[in-house]
Scaffold this active site. Structure first.
Site, PDB file in Angstrom:
ATOM      1  N   SER A  97       0.803  -1.086  -0.052  1.00 63.21           N
ATOM      2  CA  SER A  97      -0.057  -0.007  -0.191  1.00 63.21           C
ATOM      3  C   SER A  97       0.833   1.200  -0.141  1.00 63.21           C
ATOM      4  O   SER A  97       0.597   2.128  -0.878  1.00 63.21           O
ATOM      5  CB  SER A  97      -0.891   0.183   1.220  1.00 63.21           C
ATOM      6  OG  SER A  97      -2.174  -0.032   0.913  1.00 63.21           O
ATOM      7  N   GLU A 148      -9.925   0.824  -3.291  1.00 58.18           N
ATOM      8  CA  GLU A 148      -9.747   0.929  -4.688  1.00 58.18           C
ATOM      9  C   GLU A 148     -10.535   0.410  -5.640  1.00 58.18           C
ATOM     10  O   GLU A 148     -10.574  -0.343  -6.826  1.00 58.18           O
ATOM     11  CB  GLU A 148      -8.206  -0.012  -5.115  1.00 58.18           C
ATOM     12  CG  GLU A 148      -6.917   0.556  -4.298  1.00 58.18           C
ATOM     13  CD  GLU A 148      -6.274   1.440  -5.037  1.00 58.18           C
ATOM     14  OE1 GLU A 148      -6.960   1.973  -6.151  1.00 58.18           O
ATOM     15  OE2 GLU A 148      -5.001   1.645  -4.814  1.00 58.18           O
TER      16      GLU A 148
HETATM   17  P1  TGC Z   1     -18.557   7.210 -15.090  1.00 53.56           P
HETATM   18  O1  TGC Z   1     -19.495   7.940 -15.561  1.00 53.56           O
HETATM   19  O2  TGC Z   1     -18.394   5.781 -15.226  1.00 53.56           O
HETATM   20  O3  TGC Z   1     -16.791   7.710 -15.506  1.00 53.56           O
HETATM   21  C1  TGC Z   1     -16.650   8.917 -15.318  1.00 53.56           C
HETATM   22  C2  TGC Z   1     -15.452   9.149 -16.261  1.00 53.56           C
HETATM   23  O4  TGC Z   1     -14.215   8.378 -15.921  1.00 53.56           O
HETATM   24  C3  TGC Z   1     -13.922   7.543 -16.828  1.00 53.56           C
HETATM   25  N1  TGC Z   1     -13.563   6.469 -16.367  1.00 53.56           N
HETATM   26  C4  TGC Z   1     -12.429   5.872 -16.093  1.00 53.56           C
HETATM   27  N2  TGC Z   1     -11.023   6.566 -16.417  1.00 53.56           N
HETATM   28  C5  TGC Z   1     -10.022   5.971 -16.160  1.00 53.56           C
HETATM   29  N3  TGC Z   1     -10.069   4.768 -15.399  1.00 53.56           N
HETATM   30  C6  TGC Z   1     -10.983   4.224 -15.129  1.00 53.56           C
HETATM   31  N4  TGC Z   1     -10.919   3.136 -14.220  1.00 53.56           N
HETATM   32  C7  TGC Z   1     -12.208   4.846 -15.360  1.00 53.56           C
HETATM   33  N5  TGC Z   1     -13.450   4.436 -15.198  1.00 53.56           N
HETATM   34  C8  TGC Z   1     -14.344   5.424 -15.530  1.00 53.56           C
HETATM   35  C9  TGC Z   1     -15.295   7.570 -17.623  1.00 53.56           C
HETATM   36  O5  TGC Z   1     -15.032   7.023 -18.984  1.00 53.56           O
HETATM   37  C10 TGC Z   1     -15.676   8.708 -17.587  1.00 53.56           C
HETATM   38  O6  TGC Z   1     -14.973   9.630 -18.557  1.00 53.56           O
HETATM   39  P2  TGC Z   1     -15.841  11.056 -19.316  1.00 53.56           P
HETATM   40  O7  TGC Z   1     -14.709  11.506 -20.104  1.00 53.56           O
HETATM   41  O8  TGC Z   1     -17.108  10.395 -19.780  1.00 53.56           O
HETATM   42  O9  TGC Z   1     -16.111  11.977 -18.155  1.00 53.56           O
HETATM   43  O10 TGC Z   1     -18.466   7.343 -13.562  1.00 53.56           O
HETATM   44  P3  TGC Z   1     -19.678   7.053 -12.241  1.00 53.56           P
HETATM   45  O11 TGC Z   1     -19.566   8.297 -11.371  1.00 53.56           O
HETATM   46  O12 TGC Z   1     -20.685   6.449 -12.971  1.00 53.56           O
HETATM   47  O13 TGC Z   1     -18.750   5.864 -11.274  1.00 53.56           O
HETATM   48  C11 TGC Z   1     -18.568   4.678 -11.957  1.00 53.56           C
HETATM   49  C12 TGC Z   1     -17.565   3.779 -10.827  1.00 53.56           C
HETATM   50  C13 TGC Z   1     -18.838   3.388  -9.803  1.00 53.56           C
HETATM   51  C14 TGC Z   1     -17.196   2.503 -11.577  1.00 53.56           C
HETATM   52  C15 TGC Z   1     -16.580   4.636 -10.054  1.00 53.56           C
HETATM   53  O14 TGC Z   1     -17.050   5.754  -9.304  1.00 53.56           O
HETATM   54  C16 TGC Z   1     -15.817   4.028  -9.103  1.00 53.56           C
HETATM   55  O15 TGC Z   1     -14.812   3.122  -9.558  1.00 53.56           O
HETATM   56  N6  TGC Z   1     -16.087   3.829  -7.759  1.00 53.56           N
HETATM   57  C17 TGC Z   1     -15.411   3.124  -6.837  1.00 53.56           C
HETATM   58  C18 TGC Z   1     -14.445   4.168  -5.939  1.00 53.56           C
HETATM   59  C19 TGC Z   1     -13.015   3.489  -5.911  1.00 53.56           C
HETATM   60  O16 TGC Z   1     -12.540   2.768  -6.291  1.00 53.56           O
HETATM   61  N7  TGC Z   1     -12.479   4.659  -4.880  1.00 53.56           N
HETATM   62  C20 TGC Z   1     -10.999   4.113  -4.341  1.00 53.56           C
HETATM   63  C21 TGC Z   1     -10.573   5.427  -3.744  1.00 53.56           C
HETATM   64  S1  TGC Z   1      -8.872   5.378  -3.554  1.00 53.56           S
HETATM   65  C22 TGC Z   1      -8.482   4.024  -2.458  1.00 53.56           C
HETATM   66  O17 TGC Z   1      -9.069   3.102  -2.341  1.00 53.56           O
HETATM   67  C23 TGC Z   1      -6.939   3.933  -2.400  1.00 53.56           C
HETATM   68  S2  TGC Z   1      -6.434   2.606  -1.328  1.00 53.56           S
HETATM   69  C24 TGC Z   1      -4.702   3.272  -1.284  1.00 53.56           C
HETATM   70  C25 TGC Z   1      -3.869   1.859  -0.785  1.00 53.56           C
HETATM   71  O18 TGC Z   1      -3.621   1.277  -1.560  1.00 53.56           O
HETATM   72  O19 TGC Z   1      -3.594   2.031   0.303  1.00 53.56           O
HETATM   73  P1  FAD Z   2     -19.578   1.899   0.650  1.00 57.78           P
HETATM   74  O1  FAD Z   2     -19.011   2.537  -0.830  1.00 57.78           O
HETATM   75  O2  FAD Z   2     -20.453   2.777   1.739  1.00 57.78           O
HETATM   76  O3  FAD Z   2     -19.943   0.574   0.347  1.00 57.78           O
HETATM   77  C1  FAD Z   2     -20.429  -0.074   1.568  1.00 57.78           C
HETATM   78  C2  FAD Z   2     -21.291  -1.553   0.633  1.00 57.78           C
HETATM   79  O4  FAD Z   2     -22.018  -1.274  -0.271  1.00 57.78           O
HETATM   80  C3  FAD Z   2     -20.012  -2.359  -0.158  1.00 57.78           C
HETATM   81  O5  FAD Z   2     -20.113  -3.695   0.086  1.00 57.78           O
HETATM   82  C4  FAD Z   2     -20.302  -1.885  -1.529  1.00 57.78           C
HETATM   83  O6  FAD Z   2     -19.846  -2.809  -2.474  1.00 57.78           O
HETATM   84  C5  FAD Z   2     -21.803  -1.747  -1.768  1.00 57.78           C
HETATM   85  N1  FAD Z   2     -22.307  -0.789  -2.728  1.00 57.78           N
HETATM   86  C6  FAD Z   2     -22.213   0.359  -2.706  1.00 57.78           C
HETATM   87  N2  FAD Z   2     -22.768   0.709  -4.006  1.00 57.78           N
HETATM   88  C7  FAD Z   2     -23.192  -0.351  -4.460  1.00 57.78           C
HETATM   89  C8  FAD Z   2     -23.890  -0.357  -5.695  1.00 57.78           C
HETATM   90  N3  FAD Z   2     -24.125   0.574  -6.463  1.00 57.78           N
HETATM   91  N4  FAD Z   2     -24.368  -1.895  -5.914  1.00 57.78           N
HETATM   92  C9  FAD Z   2     -24.093  -2.627  -5.096  1.00 57.78           C
HETATM   93  N5  FAD Z   2     -23.535  -2.621  -3.903  1.00 57.78           N
HETATM   94  C10 FAD Z   2     -23.067  -1.353  -3.601  1.00 57.78           C
HETATM   95  N6  FAD Z   2      -9.963   5.973  -0.158  1.00 57.78           N
HETATM   96  C11 FAD Z   2      -8.749   7.121  -0.583  1.00 57.78           C
HETATM   97  O7  FAD Z   2      -9.471   7.827  -1.355  1.00 57.78           O
HETATM   98  N7  FAD Z   2      -7.546   7.047  -0.463  1.00 57.78           N
HETATM   99  C12 FAD Z   2      -6.805   6.303   0.193  1.00 57.78           C
HETATM  100  O8  FAD Z   2      -5.801   6.131   0.365  1.00 57.78           O
HETATM  101  C13 FAD Z   2      -7.707   5.126   0.897  1.00 57.78           C
HETATM  102  N8  FAD Z   2      -7.105   4.257   1.559  1.00 57.78           N
HETATM  103  C14 FAD Z   2      -7.803   3.486   2.097  1.00 57.78           C
HETATM  104  C15 FAD Z   2      -7.332   2.565   3.352  1.00 57.78           C
HETATM  105  C16 FAD Z   2      -7.973   1.623   4.142  1.00 57.78           C
HETATM  106  C17 FAD Z   2      -7.400   1.048   5.151  1.00 57.78           C
HETATM  107  C18 FAD Z   2      -9.506   1.622   3.688  1.00 57.78           C
HETATM  108  C19 FAD Z   2     -10.415   0.641   4.720  1.00 57.78           C
HETATM  109  C20 FAD Z   2     -10.053   2.472   2.743  1.00 57.78           C
HETATM  110  C21 FAD Z   2      -9.354   3.248   2.100  1.00 57.78           C
HETATM  111  N9  FAD Z   2      -9.743   4.150   1.174  1.00 57.78           N
HETATM  112  C22 FAD Z   2      -9.082   4.943   0.479  1.00 57.78           C
HETATM  113  C23 FAD Z   2     -11.227   4.186   0.844  1.00 57.78           C
HETATM  114  C24 FAD Z   2     -11.736   2.800  -0.083  1.00 57.78           C
HETATM  115  O9  FAD Z   2     -11.540   3.253  -1.234  1.00 57.78           O
HETATM  116  C25 FAD Z   2     -13.322   2.889   0.330  1.00 57.78           C
HETATM  117  O10 FAD Z   2     -13.449   2.327   1.598  1.00 57.78           O
HETATM  118  C26 FAD Z   2     -13.960   1.939  -0.706  1.00 57.78           C
HETATM  119  O11 FAD Z   2     -14.022   2.728  -1.886  1.00 57.78           O
HETATM  120  C27 FAD Z   2     -15.550   1.831  -0.408  1.00 57.78           C
HETATM  121  O12 FAD Z   2     -16.398   2.875   0.158  1.00 57.78           O
HETATM  122  P2  FAD Z   2     -16.891   2.669   1.508  1.00 57.78           P
HETATM  123  O13 FAD Z   2     -16.081   2.096   2.527  1.00 57.78           O
HETATM  124  O14 FAD Z   2     -17.675   4.212   1.694  1.00 57.78           O
HETATM  125  O15 FAD Z   2     -17.967   1.800   1.318  1.00 57.78           O
END
Ligand code: TGC
Ligand code: FAD
Length: 398
Positions: free
Chosen positions: A104, A377
């Protein structure tokens, strides 16, 4: 990065059942071995106690930089390793064999902080931040998730208001890896017109704080916190000029999710390796438990799943090297490989019997870590829905 094969280290426990190593170049193998050796030397001796105490081994940042773990596929002139995507993958695999929290550290620094500055930043921003991030002098973090917007980052409420040469930033981010120790944060916020932009927020800016989140049972050797912005004045020079919209942060996530698809294999290999050894040594009913068919079923299924994950990661890496890996393909690999690793940790725990719950073995630590990796992620189900959208053309999120 200097890569050398050490003669002093253990035999490499890679369990390469299908000869995937033959698909790797000498540079990939050397990079993997170098990181493997470093993990054995620097991470393995301390990781159980750090995880137990909930303490992040910050001192490893410099070593991670020295082995080229920060941005392996970012060009060397911008502080990265100048290697290809498969090299990046095998490096993540070896780090996560040690601990998901160590991987991470490298994922966030390389893919979520250096990558957006490299990809979306100005030349001045690249010169100002990337060498310090690449050398481990600066620690970075990535702020996308908010208390009320996790899976749905497009709903974010963190916002900026235009004020001449600056923006005034307000809001909060949650669950941010490394935030309490970070020198800079790449923060995603909404402008008044609703468009999402990326800003580089520096430690010490008035109104900016990053309190630690306590009480995690997972990723205990990684530090996690919030980001709180109360009227923080951020110069416009700190805005990433070359991207707008959610595709900015999601593009970084594609890079990091790719690394996790490889990293999870490392955690799975560590669990499998430990279970295989234990099954050969532990005797019950007068024979090694590995001689019982039910143990063999577990081990055979574990190596089958690891092999499938290795092939998936390798093919994804080849596509990424050609610039052809789609974000949906990356989602499939992240989802499959992390789930595979978690299932293997659970099976490995059973093979170790009671010993499997102790810190004599790495199993419970990996298992608890992987619960986070399954969620961050993009959760397991969000990645399923990304695949569902890709194959049906129908979007579950709209
Ligand atoms: P949507 O309308 O599908 O997309 C918006 C715009 O983004 C483009 N796009 C991407 N581009 C690059 N890479 C991707 N993976 C992309 N996915 C979508 C898309 O083409 C569009 O572009 P444009 O030009 O048309 O504007 O967006 P949506 O609002 O419907 O969301 C789709 C969804 C649910 C899949 C997206 O929001 C999502 O992936 N949600 C999950 C959030 C997430 O992964 N959060 C992570 C936070 S960071 C983290 O967890 C770090 S952990 C760090 C560690 O390792 O310790
Ligand atoms: P929620 O979005 O509230 O989801 C709760 C549950 O609902 C999940 O099971 C999910 O799959 C489900 N759910 C939500 N929407 C739907 C749907 N449409 N259909 C079906 N099921 C659905 N984020 C950063 O930005 N930067 C970081 O560095 C980072 N580091 C992290 C480190 C740790 C230790 C942890 C635990 C998280 C970190 N995150 C970071 C955040 C992480 O990316 C989020 O926890 C993750 O994206 C999920 O969001 P949430 O926890 O709010 O869950």
């Amino acid at each position: 990065m200097s890569i050398h094969r050490s003669d002093k280290t253990d035999k490499y426990e890679h369990h390469d059942y299908y000869g995937v190593d033959a698909l790797l170049s000498e540079d990939h193998l050397l990079a993997r071995q170098a990181v493997h050796d470093w993990v054995k030397q620097e991470v393995s001796p301390i990781i159980e106690s750090h995880a137990e105490q909930g303490k992040c081994p910050h001192h490893l940042f410099k070593g991670l930089a020295d082995i080229g773990a920060f941005g392996p596929s970012i060009p060397a002139e911008y502080g990265g390793g100048g290697m290809d995507e498969i090299a990046y993958g095998v490096i993540m695999q070896e780090l996560e064999r040690g601990d998901s929290g160590i991987r991470s550290m490298a994922s966030v620094q390389g893919s979520l902080v250096m990558y957006p500055i490299y990809k979306y930043g100005s030349e001045e921003q690249r010169k100002k931040y990337l060498p310090k991030l690449g050398s481990g002098e600066f620690i970075g973090c990535f702020g996308l998730t908010e208390p009320d917007h996790g899976s749905n980052p497009s709903g974010m409420t963190t916002n900026v208001v235009d004020d001449g040469d600056s923006y005034i930033l307000n809001g909060a981010k949650m669950w941010i890896t490394n935030s309490p120790v970070a020198d800079i944060a790449v923060v995603w916020a909404k402008r008044e017109d609703g468009r999402i932009i990326g800003l580089i927020v520096e430690k010490g800016m008035k109104g900016f704080s990053a309190p630690e989140i306590h009480g995690k049972w997972s990723l205990r050797a990684s530090i996690t916190g919030e980001l709180v912005f109360e009227d923080v004045r951020v110069p416009k020079a700190n805005v990433l000029p070359n991207v707008e919209g959610l595709k900015g942060p999601l593009g970084c996530l594609s890079k990091a999710r790719y690394g996790i698809a490889w990293g999870a294999i490392g955690a799975a290999l560590d669990c499998y390796d430990s279970a295989l050894r234990y099954s050969q040594e532990r005797v019950q009913f007068g024979k090694p438990i590995g001689q019982f068919q039910l143990t063999q079923k577990k081990l055979a299924e574990m190596i089958t799943e690891i092999t499938k994950a290795q092939l998936l990661a390798w093919r994804l890496g080849s596509l990424a090297n050609e610039g052809k890996a789609t974000s949906a393909q990356i989602s499939m690999a992240k989802r499959n490989n992390v789930h595979m690793a978690l299932e293997i940790a659970r099976e490995a725990r059973q093979i170790h019997g009671g010993m499997g719950i102790t810190n004599e073995y790495p199993i419970m630590r990996h298992m608890m870590n992987l619960e986070t990796v399954l969620t961050y992620e993009g959760t397991h189900d969000i990645h399923l829905l990304i695949t569902g959208h890709d194959v049906t053309g129908l979007n579950a999120f709209k």
